[in-house]
Design a protein around this motif. Structure first.
Motif, PDB file in Angstrom:
ATOM      1  N   LEU A 359       0.818  -1.215   0.000  1.00  0.00           N
ATOM      2  CA  LEU A 359       0.000   0.000   0.000  1.00  0.00           C
ATOM      3  C   LEU A 359       0.852   1.265   0.000  1.00  0.00           C
ATOM      4  CD1 LEU A 359      -2.884  -0.871   2.516  1.00  0.00           C
ATOM      5  CD2 LEU A 359      -3.024  -0.736   0.026  1.00  0.00           C
ATOM      6  N   SER A 380      -0.262  10.326   2.848  1.00  0.00           N
ATOM      7  CA  SER A 380       0.839   9.404   2.557  1.00  0.00           C
ATOM      8  C   SER A 380       1.977   9.589   3.547  1.00  0.00           C
ATOM      9  CB  SER A 380       1.341   9.619   1.126  1.00  0.00           C
ATOM     10  OG  SER A 380       0.318   9.385   0.177  1.00  0.00           O
ATOM     11  N   TYR A 412      -2.546   4.926  -1.060  1.00  0.00           N
ATOM     12  CA  TYR A 412      -2.354   4.051  -2.216  1.00  0.00           C
ATOM     13  C   TYR A 412      -3.231   4.480  -3.387  1.00  0.00           C
ATOM     14  CZ  TYR A 412      -2.606  -0.055  -5.201  1.00  0.00           C
ATOM     15  OH  TYR A 412      -2.582  -0.892  -6.279  1.00  0.00           O
TER      16      TYR A 412
END
Length: 442
Positions: A359, A380, A412
């Protein structure tokens, strides 16, 4: 999902359970109103997520069956324990098919707002204990967590990562200063939360950010400052012992940086009992994992919770051992390594680690090349920093991977070109995006 505490409806409902239920209800209503075809995504599900879900589900079924077969009971305890592992995967499946990245900025602000609310609530409860009775919210019947310091340090730690991401995103130096100030304020909350592991994890945030931006001089500077601070405290531990009694949580938190204290065997910071408890947990996890070939590869069945471990009137070593036994039975070791390796064996541990790296691999490449450019980039950075922290502290003090997998889902699908056609952000992109990253690299 950033909120903690329980909602009492004649029985406990955890915040993540309510959050997931509301999310799925909203999705069903949207699809029922004709949004099915418009919302359907063509991106395939990561195969690892399906395998991981199936493994945990079958593991849970075996635990429930054994509890019924033996008459031991505690099925509610057992299913609740497995729900902690399953809910981020259920969200992953729903987001993969019907998720929309357009809502990420709103989701990020809501996420940050919940962390700030938790921190403010903890501060109010710590400094105004007479308000405790008013913090039960009727109607929704919300009850905050009992451990005020733990909630303060955890909420401030997570908020600090988002503050760093917003600081890197913003090009205006005035706003950068505002986010930097908020980051420092969050650091104060981490210190006064009394967590010995949370303090170094707070320092991990700017270090990870500097590495992602390939700013090697700031990276070296941050590492030297952190190292110098640790060496200074170890050379002058009296700095902490001389702090006033009101600063006891801060003294305890900073004592986690003292290596000399541990070697001398002293207990000036009243942490010896906690250290012993965590040592017993690690030993119990390793013993349970290596019990036989079956547990080595597939773990063991989760059992019901022993409420006797809540009885503070017992006291002594017997209560200590009861708490360890209860943690082992329910798989709640307070250490991420044993919560996955001991409970699910090598098979489950490898599946979870594989899914985690799958991921976050693409978002890591996207940020490394293009920097943090929007809310998806901040999600992220948040997930990557938490992943690094989890790995570094997995045998000392960490927990479920749920929050990392949850935010990793946003990260992701944000990094997929099919979900972000305007930016075409991907790990394979070699040219920078149309808008220059907010922080210039050397």
């Amino acid at each position: 999902m950033a909120f903690t505490g329980v909602f009492w409806m004649g029985f406990k409902i955890y915040s993540f359970e309510l959050g997931l239920a509301l999310t799925l209800i909203a999705l069903v209503v949207h699809l029922a109103m004709g949004g099915w075809e418009a919302s359907l995504r063509k991106d395939p599900l990561p195969h690892l997520s399906l395998i991981c879900f199936l493994f945990i589900f079958l593991h849970g079924l075996a635990s429930v069956y054994w509890a019924k077969y033996t008459g031991e009971g505690g099925i509610n305890n057992i299913t609740r324990s497995y729900s902690e592992y399953l809910w981020p995967l259920i969200f992953l499946f729903a987001y993969a098919r019907y998720g929309n990245n357009d809502g990420l900025p709103w989701a990020l602000n809501l996420f940050l707002g919940m962390f700030v609310f938790r921190a403010v609530l903890s501060v109010v409860r710590i400094f105004l204990p007479q308000m405790e009775g008013y913090l039960f919210i009727p109607g929704i019947n919300f009850i905050p967590l009992a451990n005020l310091e733990a909630d303060l340090r955890e909420s401030c730690l997570q908020a600090s990562y988002i503050f760093l991401g917003k600081m890197a995103l913003n090009r205006n130096w005035g706003m950068k200063a505002v986010w930097a100030f908020l980051w420092l304020a969050a650091g104060t909350g981490v210190v006064f939360g009394g967590g010995r592991i949370a303090v170094p994890l707070f320092g991990l945030g700017p270090l990870v950010l500097a590495i992602l931006y390939r700013r090697w001089i700031p990276t070296l500077t941050i590492a030297l400052l952190l190292g110098s601070g640790i060496l200074y405290l170890n050379s002058n531990p009296s700095v902490l012992t001389q702090l006033p009694q009101e600063a006891e949580p801060a003294r305890r938190a900073l004592s986690g940086l003292l290596f000399m204290q541990k070697q001398s065997g002293g207990d000036d910071f009243a942490t010896q009992q906690s250290d012993e408890f965590h040592r017993l947990l690690r030993e119990a996890g390793y013993k349970k994992w290596t019990e036989d070939g079956l547990t080595l590869f597939f773990g063991y069945l989760i059992r019901k919770f022993d409420y006797e471990s809540y009885d503070q009137s017992i006291g002594g070593e017997y209560l200590h051992q009861l708490k360890v036994d209860a943690a082992v039975a329910t798989g709640r070791y307070e250490k991420g390594l044993w919560m996955y390796l001991a409970v699910f064996g090598l098979t489950g541990f490898v599946l979870h680690m594989g899914l985690l790296f799958f991921l976050l691999g693409r978002p890591l490449g996207a940020i490394y090349r293009n920097g943090i450019q929007d809310a998806g980039g901040i999600f992220s950075f948040f997930a990557i920093t938490n992943m690094v922290g989890w790995i570094l502290t997995s045998n000392v003090k960490s927990g479920y991977l749920s929050l990392i997998l949850f935010t990793g889902t946003f990260a992701y699908f944000w990094s997929l070109p099919s979900r972000s056609p305007s930016r075409r952000v991907s790990a394979e992109t070699t040219e920078p995006a149309s808008s220059a990253p907010p922080m210039q690299r050397s």
